[in-house]
Design a protein around this motif. Structure first.
Motif, PDB file in Angstrom:
ATOM      1  N   MET A  32       0.830  -1.195   0.000  1.00 43.74           N
ATOM      2  CA  MET A  32       0.000   0.000   0.000  1.00 43.74           C
ATOM      3  C   MET A  32       0.872   1.256   0.000  1.00 43.74           C
ATOM      4  O   MET A  32       0.619   2.216  -0.744  1.00 43.74           O
ATOM      5  N   GLU A  33       1.918   1.240   0.806  1.00 43.27           N
ATOM      6  CA  GLU A  33       2.834   2.384   0.873  1.00 43.27           C
ATOM      7  C   GLU A  33       3.575   2.578  -0.449  1.00 43.27           C
ATOM      8  O   GLU A  33       3.748   3.706  -0.908  1.00 43.27           O
ATOM      9  N   VAL A  34       3.994   1.483  -1.061  1.00 42.30           N
ATOM     10  CA  VAL A  34       4.701   1.561  -2.343  1.00 42.30           C
ATOM     11  C   VAL A  34       3.787   2.142  -3.423  1.00 42.30           C
ATOM     12  O   VAL A  34       4.168   3.056  -4.161  1.00 42.30           O
ATOM     13  N   GLY A  39       2.071   6.776  -6.813  1.00 40.15           N
ATOM     14  CA  GLY A  39       1.111   7.792  -7.236  1.00 40.15           C
ATOM     15  C   GLY A  39       1.598   9.200  -6.948  1.00 40.15           C
ATOM     16  O   GLY A  39       1.455  10.109  -7.774  1.00 40.15           O
ATOM     17  N   LEU A  40       2.204   9.386  -5.793  1.00 43.62           N
ATOM     18  CA  LEU A  40       2.697  10.707  -5.418  1.00 43.62           C
ATOM     19  C   LEU A  40       3.813  11.191  -6.350  1.00 43.62           C
ATOM     20  O   LEU A  40       3.855  12.361  -6.736  1.00 43.62           O
ATOM     21  N   LEU A  41       4.697  10.283  -6.739  1.00 48.55           N
ATOM     22  CA  LEU A  41       5.893  10.668  -7.501  1.00 48.55           C
ATOM     23  C   LEU A  41       5.764  10.462  -9.009  1.00 48.55           C
ATOM     24  O   LEU A  41       6.724  10.690  -9.743  1.00 48.55           O
ATOM     25  N   HIS A  42       4.609  10.061  -9.497  1.00 53.34           N
ATOM     26  CA  HIS A  42       4.474   9.706 -10.911  1.00 53.34           C
ATOM     27  C   HIS A  42       4.832  10.851 -11.866  1.00 53.34           C
ATOM     28  O   HIS A  42       5.352  10.616 -12.940  1.00 53.34           O
ATOM     29  N   ASP A  43       4.578  12.091 -11.484  1.00 53.89           N
ATOM     30  CA  ASP A  43       4.856  13.239 -12.354  1.00 53.89           C
ATOM     31  C   ASP A  43       6.093  14.023 -11.935  1.00 53.89           C
ATOM     32  O   ASP A  43       6.260  15.179 -12.325  1.00 53.89           O
ATOM     33  N   LEU A  44       6.974  13.405 -11.172  1.00 52.09           N
ATOM     34  CA  LEU A  44       8.174  14.086 -10.687  1.00 52.09           C
ATOM     35  C   LEU A  44       8.991  14.695 -11.829  1.00 52.09           C
ATOM     36  O   LEU A  44       9.573  15.772 -11.683  1.00 52.09           O
ATOM     37  N   HIS A  71       8.536  13.861 -19.700  1.00 54.36           N
ATOM     38  CA  HIS A  71       8.508  13.837 -18.234  1.00 54.36           C
ATOM     39  C   HIS A  71       8.544  12.438 -17.626  1.00 54.36           C
ATOM     40  O   HIS A  71       9.145  12.270 -16.561  1.00 54.36           O
ATOM     41  N   PRO A  72       7.964  11.394 -18.247  1.00 53.24           N
ATOM     42  CA  PRO A  72       8.094  10.076 -17.618  1.00 53.24           C
ATOM     43  C   PRO A  72       9.558   9.594 -17.542  1.00 53.24           C
ATOM     44  O   PRO A  72       9.987   9.079 -16.500  1.00 53.24           O
ATOM     45  N   LEU A  73      10.306   9.789 -18.613  1.00 51.75           N
ATOM     46  CA  LEU A  73      11.711   9.376 -18.606  1.00 51.75           C
ATOM     47  C   LEU A  73      12.526  10.245 -17.652  1.00 51.75           C
ATOM     48  O   LEU A  73      13.395   9.737 -16.932  1.00 51.75           O
ATOM     49  N   LEU A  74      12.239  11.536 -17.619  1.00 53.36           N
ATOM     50  CA  LEU A  74      12.951  12.431 -16.697  1.00 53.36           C
ATOM     51  C   LEU A  74      12.685  12.026 -15.246  1.00 53.36           C
ATOM     52  O   LEU A  74      13.612  11.987 -14.430  1.00 53.36           O
ATOM     53  N   GLY A  75      11.435  11.700 -14.934  1.00 50.50           N
ATOM     54  CA  GLY A  75      11.103  11.254 -13.583  1.00 50.50           C
ATOM     55  C   GLY A  75      11.789   9.942 -13.235  1.00 50.50           C
ATOM     56  O   GLY A  75      12.323   9.779 -12.134  1.00 50.50           O
ATOM     57  N   TYR A  76      11.781   9.021 -14.184  1.00 47.80           N
ATOM     58  CA  TYR A  76      12.450   7.732 -13.976  1.00 47.80           C
ATOM     59  C   TYR A  76      13.932   7.946 -13.693  1.00 47.80           C
ATOM     60  O   TYR A  76      14.490   7.331 -12.772  1.00 47.80           O
ATOM     61  N   ASN A  77      14.574   8.828 -14.461  1.00 47.27           N
ATOM     62  CA  ASN A  77      16.006   9.081 -14.276  1.00 47.27           C
ATOM     63  C   ASN A  77      16.306   9.684 -12.908  1.00 47.27           C
ATOM     64  O   ASN A  77      17.358   9.423 -12.337  1.00 47.27           O
ATOM     65  N   ILE A  78      15.387  10.471 -12.370  1.00 46.30           N
ATOM     66  CA  ILE A  78      15.562  11.019 -11.024  1.00 46.30           C
ATOM     67  C   ILE A  78      15.421   9.908  -9.979  1.00 46.30           C
ATOM     68  O   ILE A  78      16.183   9.844  -9.013  1.00 46.30           O
ATOM     69  N   LEU A  79      14.470   9.005 -10.183  1.00 49.06           N
ATOM     70  CA  LEU A  79      14.114   8.017  -9.164  1.00 49.06           C
ATOM     71  C   LEU A  79      14.905   6.715  -9.209  1.00 49.06           C
ATOM     72  O   LEU A  79      15.060   6.056  -8.175  1.00 49.06           O
ATOM     73  N   PRO A  86      11.922  -0.219  -6.665  1.00 52.76           N
ATOM     74  CA  PRO A  86      12.063   0.059  -8.106  1.00 52.76           C
ATOM     75  C   PRO A  86      10.729   0.199  -8.850  1.00 52.76           C
ATOM     76  O   PRO A  86      10.664   0.812  -9.904  1.00 52.76           O
ATOM     77  N   ARG A  87       9.646  -0.327  -8.280  1.00 58.00           N
ATOM     78  CA  ARG A  87       8.330  -0.182  -8.925  1.00 58.00           C
ATOM     79  C   ARG A  87       7.871   1.271  -8.952  1.00 58.00           C
ATOM     80  O   ARG A  87       7.089   1.664  -9.827  1.00 58.00           O
ATOM     81  N   ILE A  88       8.368   2.073  -8.023  1.00 63.43           N
ATOM     82  CA  ILE A  88       8.008   3.495  -7.987  1.00 63.43           C
ATOM     83  C   ILE A  88       8.613   4.196  -9.199  1.00 63.43           C
ATOM     84  O   ILE A  88       7.929   4.962  -9.891  1.00 63.43           O
ATOM     85  N   ALA A  89       9.880   3.923  -9.476  1.00 62.38           N
ATOM     86  CA  ALA A  89      10.536   4.512 -10.650  1.00 62.38           C
ATOM     87  C   ALA A  89       9.879   4.008 -11.934  1.00 62.38           C
ATOM     88  O   ALA A  89       9.656   4.781 -12.877  1.00 62.38           O
ATOM     89  N   LYS A  90       9.543   2.715 -11.972  1.00 59.97           N
ATOM     90  CA  LYS A  90       8.878   2.150 -13.157  1.00 59.97           C
ATOM     91  C   LYS A  90       7.511   2.789 -13.385  1.00 59.97           C
ATOM     92  O   LYS A  90       7.110   3.023 -14.519  1.00 59.97           O
ATOM     93  N   ALA A  91       6.792   3.065 -12.307  1.00 64.18           N
ATOM     94  CA  ALA A  91       5.483   3.716 -12.442  1.00 64.18           C
ATOM     95  C   ALA A  91       5.642   5.119 -13.016  1.00 64.18           C
ATOM     96  O   ALA A  91       4.844   5.543 -13.860  1.00 64.18           O
ATOM     97  N   ALA A  92       6.670   5.834 -12.588  1.00 69.57           N
ATOM     98  CA  ALA A  92       6.933   7.167 -13.153  1.00 69.57           C
ATOM     99  C   ALA A  92       7.225   7.056 -14.649  1.00 69.57           C
ATOM    100  O   ALA A  92       6.730   7.853 -15.450  1.00 69.57           O
TER     101      ALA A  92
END
Length: 174
Positions: A32-34, A39-44, A71-79, A86-92
């Motif tokens: 649930m936390e992941v 969701g929180l970081l998807h548009d980072l 923006h999805p690739l940029l967010g992934y590169n940050i995360l 790693p699922r958080i970065a993949k979601a971004a």
């Protein structure tokens, strides 16, 4: 929040919807936390897009739209190198992929997309459509549910979409 309040509010809303989704899927506390953090970081990655594009009140040009699609690739590169699941970065990276292969950035299909990215995609679109935008007013949630029902089953993972539609309709009815 200091860069773009609308993106901040949207990200908070998507995180809350993902948290509800996690409850509906009966995920354990850690999962649930992941999912909520995804969701929180998807548009980072939007932090790396020029504010003139992010805050533009009208229709984007083709070039501006191409920049936004980064923006999805940029967010992934940050995360990707952070000490997070790693699922958080993949979601971004994958939250704009669509199960029919017509999404971006990599035109992935159903089985190639990270499950949490599929969930974030539904939460992202639901919030985006029901929110007030500079270029249009909010769309009624029941109308958005109708859009998902008529157009969504080929675009989004049917299992997650049906869970979302069943639960969101139940919450409106009760």
């Amino acid at each position: 929040r200091n860069l773009d309040d609308a993106t901040y509010v949207h990200s908070m809303n998507v995180a809350l919807i993902c948290n509800l989704f996690a409850h509906w899927l009966k995920l354990d506390k850690e999962e649930m936390e992941v999912l909520t953090l995804a969701g929180l970081l998807h548009d980072l990655g939007k932090m790396m897009i020029p504010p003139s594009i992010i805050k533009k009140p009208g229709k984007l040009t083709d070039e501006e739209y191409r920049v936004i699609q980064e923006h999805p690739l940029l967010g992934y590169n940050i995360l990707k190198d952070q000490n997070i699941d790693p699922r958080i970065a993949k979601a971004a990276l994958q939250h704009h992929e669509r199960c029919d292969g017509k999404g971006y950035p990599n035109k992935l299909t159903l089985n190639e997309i990270e499950p949490y990215a599929k969930i974030v995609a539904i939460a992202d679109v639901y919030d985006a459509l029901t929110a007030n935008r500079v270029y249009r007013g909010p769309i009624c949630p029941l109308e958005v549910i109708g859009i998902f029902q008529t157009e969504g089953l080929t675009i989004y993972d049917p299992g997650y979409l049906m869970t979302f539609l069943d639960q969101i309709m139940y919450s409106y009815l009760n």
